[in-house]
Motif scaffolding. Structure first.
Motif, PDB file in Angstrom:
ATOM      1  N   LYS A   2      55.738  16.846  20.934  1.00  0.00           N
ATOM      2  CA  LYS A   2      54.700  15.996  21.541  1.00  0.00           C
ATOM      3  C   LYS A   2      55.249  14.607  21.822  1.00  0.00           C
ATOM      4  O   LYS A   2      54.883  13.973  22.820  1.00  0.00           O
ATOM      5  CB  LYS A   2      53.436  15.980  20.682  1.00  0.00           C
ATOM      6  CG  LYS A   2      53.513  15.275  19.350  1.00  0.00           C
ATOM      7  CD  LYS A   2      53.173  13.782  19.414  1.00  0.00           C
ATOM      8  CE  LYS A   2      53.239  13.140  18.041  1.00  0.00           C
ATOM      9  NZ  LYS A   2      53.091  11.656  18.123  1.00  0.00           N
TER      10      LYS A   2
ATOM     11  N   LYS B 273      42.354  13.593  17.678  1.00  0.00           N
ATOM     12  CA  LYS B 273      43.483  13.865  16.777  1.00  0.00           C
ATOM     13  C   LYS B 273      42.986  14.085  15.359  1.00  0.00           C
ATOM     14  O   LYS B 273      43.511  14.962  14.640  1.00  0.00           O
ATOM     15  CB  LYS B 273      44.468  12.706  16.841  1.00  0.00           C
ATOM     16  CG  LYS B 273      45.609  12.794  15.822  1.00  0.00           C
ATOM     17  CD  LYS B 273      46.501  13.996  16.052  1.00  0.00           C
ATOM     18  CE  LYS B 273      47.666  14.015  15.051  1.00  0.00           C
ATOM     19  NZ  LYS B 273      48.409  12.751  14.997  1.00  0.00           N
TER      20      LYS B 273
ATOM     21  N   ASP C 128      40.212  15.403  14.593  1.00  0.00           N
ATOM     22  CA  ASP C 128      39.656  16.760  14.611  1.00  0.00           C
ATOM     23  C   ASP C 128      40.754  17.811  14.537  1.00  0.00           C
ATOM     24  O   ASP C 128      40.576  18.868  13.904  1.00  0.00           O
ATOM     25  CB  ASP C 128      38.822  16.973  15.877  1.00  0.00           C
ATOM     26  CG  ASP C 128      37.519  16.197  15.868  1.00  0.00           C
ATOM     27  OD1 ASP C 128      37.118  15.717  14.785  1.00  0.00           O
ATOM     28  OD2 ASP C 128      36.900  16.070  16.949  1.00  0.00           O
ATOM     29  N   VAL C 129      41.889  17.555  15.178  1.00  0.00           N
ATOM     30  CA  VAL C 129      43.023  18.486  15.104  1.00  0.00           C
ATOM     31  C   VAL C 129      43.474  18.666  13.657  1.00  0.00           C
ATOM     32  O   VAL C 129      43.638  19.794  13.168  1.00  0.00           O
ATOM     33  CB  VAL C 129      44.197  17.979  15.973  1.00  0.00           C
ATOM     34  CG1 VAL C 129      45.484  18.748  15.653  1.00  0.00           C
ATOM     35  CG2 VAL C 129      43.862  18.112  17.457  1.00  0.00           C
TER      36      VAL C 129
ATOM     37  N   ALA D 125      45.107  24.696  16.826  1.00  0.00           N
ATOM     38  CA  ALA D 125      44.998  23.250  16.630  1.00  0.00           C
ATOM     39  C   ALA D 125      46.255  22.532  17.125  1.00  0.00           C
ATOM     40  O   ALA D 125      46.175  21.522  17.834  1.00  0.00           O
ATOM     41  CB  ALA D 125      44.746  22.941  15.154  1.00  0.00           C
ATOM     42  N   VAL D 126      47.416  23.055  16.773  1.00  0.00           N
ATOM     43  CA  VAL D 126      48.666  22.413  17.163  1.00  0.00           C
ATOM     44  C   VAL D 126      48.875  22.513  18.674  1.00  0.00           C
ATOM     45  O   VAL D 126      49.274  21.541  19.331  1.00  0.00           O
ATOM     46  CB  VAL D 126      49.852  23.030  16.399  1.00  0.00           C
ATOM     47  CG1 VAL D 126      51.176  22.497  16.935  1.00  0.00           C
ATOM     48  CG2 VAL D 126      49.727  22.728  14.906  1.00  0.00           C
TER      49      VAL D 126
ATOM     50  N   SER E 240      40.812  20.486  11.644  1.00  0.00           N
ATOM     51  CA  SER E 240      40.763  21.912  11.971  1.00  0.00           C
ATOM     52  C   SER E 240      41.920  22.666  11.343  1.00  0.00           C
ATOM     53  O   SER E 240      41.762  23.824  10.915  1.00  0.00           O
ATOM     54  CB  SER E 240      40.787  22.106  13.494  1.00  0.00           C
ATOM     55  OG  SER E 240      39.634  21.550  14.087  1.00  0.00           O
ATOM     56  N   LEU E 241      43.077  22.033  11.286  1.00  0.00           N
ATOM     57  CA  LEU E 241      44.230  22.665  10.642  1.00  0.00           C
ATOM     58  C   LEU E 241      43.916  22.977   9.178  1.00  0.00           C
ATOM     59  O   LEU E 241      44.170  24.090   8.704  1.00  0.00           O
ATOM     60  CB  LEU E 241      45.437  21.738  10.763  1.00  0.00           C
ATOM     61  CG  LEU E 241      46.813  22.278  10.367  1.00  0.00           C
ATOM     62  CD1 LEU E 241      47.903  21.500  11.113  1.00  0.00           C
ATOM     63  CD2 LEU E 241      47.068  22.170   8.871  1.00  0.00           C
TER      64      LEU E 241
ATOM     65  N   TYR F 206      52.856  22.365  12.289  1.00  0.00           N
ATOM     66  CA  TYR F 206      52.520  21.069  12.899  1.00  0.00           C
ATOM     67  C   TYR F 206      53.735  20.142  12.898  1.00  0.00           C
ATOM     68  O   TYR F 206      54.055  19.522  13.915  1.00  0.00           O
ATOM     69  CB  TYR F 206      51.362  20.433  12.132  1.00  0.00           C
ATOM     70  CG  TYR F 206      51.060  19.016  12.527  1.00  0.00           C
ATOM     71  CD1 TYR F 206      50.284  18.729  13.653  1.00  0.00           C
ATOM     72  CD2 TYR F 206      51.548  17.938  11.780  1.00  0.00           C
ATOM     73  CE1 TYR F 206      50.011  17.420  14.020  1.00  0.00           C
ATOM     74  CE2 TYR F 206      51.275  16.635  12.145  1.00  0.00           C
ATOM     75  CZ  TYR F 206      50.509  16.374  13.261  1.00  0.00           C
ATOM     76  OH  TYR F 206      50.247  15.079  13.626  1.00  0.00           O
TER      77      TYR F 206
ATOM     78  N   GLY G 179      46.588  22.676  20.872  1.00  0.00           N
ATOM     79  CA  GLY G 179      45.649  21.755  21.490  1.00  0.00           C
ATOM     80  C   GLY G 179      46.173  20.329  21.508  1.00  0.00           C
ATOM     81  O   GLY G 179      46.025  19.612  22.507  1.00  0.00           O
ATOM     82  N   TYR G 180      46.807  19.911  20.428  1.00  0.00           N
ATOM     83  CA  TYR G 180      47.343  18.558  20.364  1.00  0.00           C
ATOM     84  C   TYR G 180      48.539  18.380  21.300  1.00  0.00           C
ATOM     85  O   TYR G 180      48.634  17.391  22.032  1.00  0.00           O
ATOM     86  CB  TYR G 180      47.740  18.234  18.927  1.00  0.00           C
ATOM     87  CG  TYR G 180      48.292  16.846  18.734  1.00  0.00           C
ATOM     88  CD1 TYR G 180      47.750  15.749  19.399  1.00  0.00           C
ATOM     89  CD2 TYR G 180      49.364  16.618  17.867  1.00  0.00           C
ATOM     90  CE1 TYR G 180      48.256  14.469  19.216  1.00  0.00           C
ATOM     91  CE2 TYR G 180      49.867  15.345  17.666  1.00  0.00           C
ATOM     92  CZ  TYR G 180      49.315  14.270  18.351  1.00  0.00           C
ATOM     93  OH  TYR G 180      49.816  13.005  18.157  1.00  0.00           O
TER      94      TYR G 180
END
Length: 226
Positions: free
Chosen positions: A55, A209, A211-212, A119-120, A215-216, A48, A122-123
């Protein structure tokens, strides 16, 4: 919503859904993680960390004034450094080394769990595809970061003395950086979200975010390679 009501709602989401409440993080701060579990977290969280400047570069491309771009560029420099051997990514590598993890192993990414990759990704894709309001609002998890970083430094010093104290520099630096970055991003979101639909989008982006990050930790807690 009024500006004050909107601010309160964003802060409530950041407080109520932040990953400091995740059972794995609670165990980390209570000092009950095994060395294997803590190293697993360091390895996977690095995946991450190394994508934060990616990002931020995507967000930077959405900003339409030099002043905004200069301000956001600082976030990339905070993580990448202005030259080799500097920045948050380097400090995370040093955390890994302080915990007994080889730098090459961290950089290879070979041990990153599939759930963490999803997860990463997705972000990063969220910041690539969504408008600037949504992408900046998603960064407001940093509203809760300074408090978490202070607690983390205290927990590591108390419960994990086998990790060299110099390795905690990333957490110490993020106390100030997170407070500054969240204040700047909050001002942007408050200025940009003028309609109720835009305000609701910003709240949803922040919840996504959260949730990201949750989830990680779900993936790390489920286990895998150390």
């Amino acid at each position: 919503m009024s500006r004050d009501e909107f601010t309160a709602r964003l802060c409530a989401v950041a407080a109520d859904r932040y990953h400091d409440r995740h059972p794995f993080n609670v165990r980390m701060h209570n000092g009950t993680l095994t060395p294997t579990e803590l190293r697993r977290w360091i390895v996977n969280r690095f995946h991450y960390q190394r994508h934060i400047p990616v990002k931020d570069a995507l967000v930077l491309a959405k900003l339409d004034t030099p002043a905004l771009r200069r301000a956001w560029l600082r976030r990339i420099q905070d993580h990448d450094g202005e030259k080799d051997g500097q920045g948050g990514i380097e400090r995370w590598l040093r955390l890994g080394e302080a915990a007994g993890i080889d730098r090459a192993r961290l950089q290879s990414g070979d041990d990153v769990l599939p759930g963490v990759r999803l997860a990463v990704d997705g972000y990063v894709n969220f910041c690539r595809l969504r408008p600037r309001l949504d992408a900046v609002a998603a960064s407001l998890t940093e509203l809760s970061a300074p408090t978490l970083m202070r607690a983390r430094v205290e927990a590591f010093e108390k419960h994990y003395p086998w990790i060299e104290t110099d390795g905690l520099a990333y957490f110490r630096d993020r106390i100030g950086q997170g407070g500054r970055d969240s204040a700047e991003a909050l001002d942007l979101v408050l200025d940009w979200a003028r309609t109720r639909e835009e305000q609701d989008r910003a709240v949803a982006a922040l919840a996504f975010k959260c949730d990201v990050l949750w989830s990680l930790l779900d993936a790390v807690e489920a286990g895998g390679r150390a």
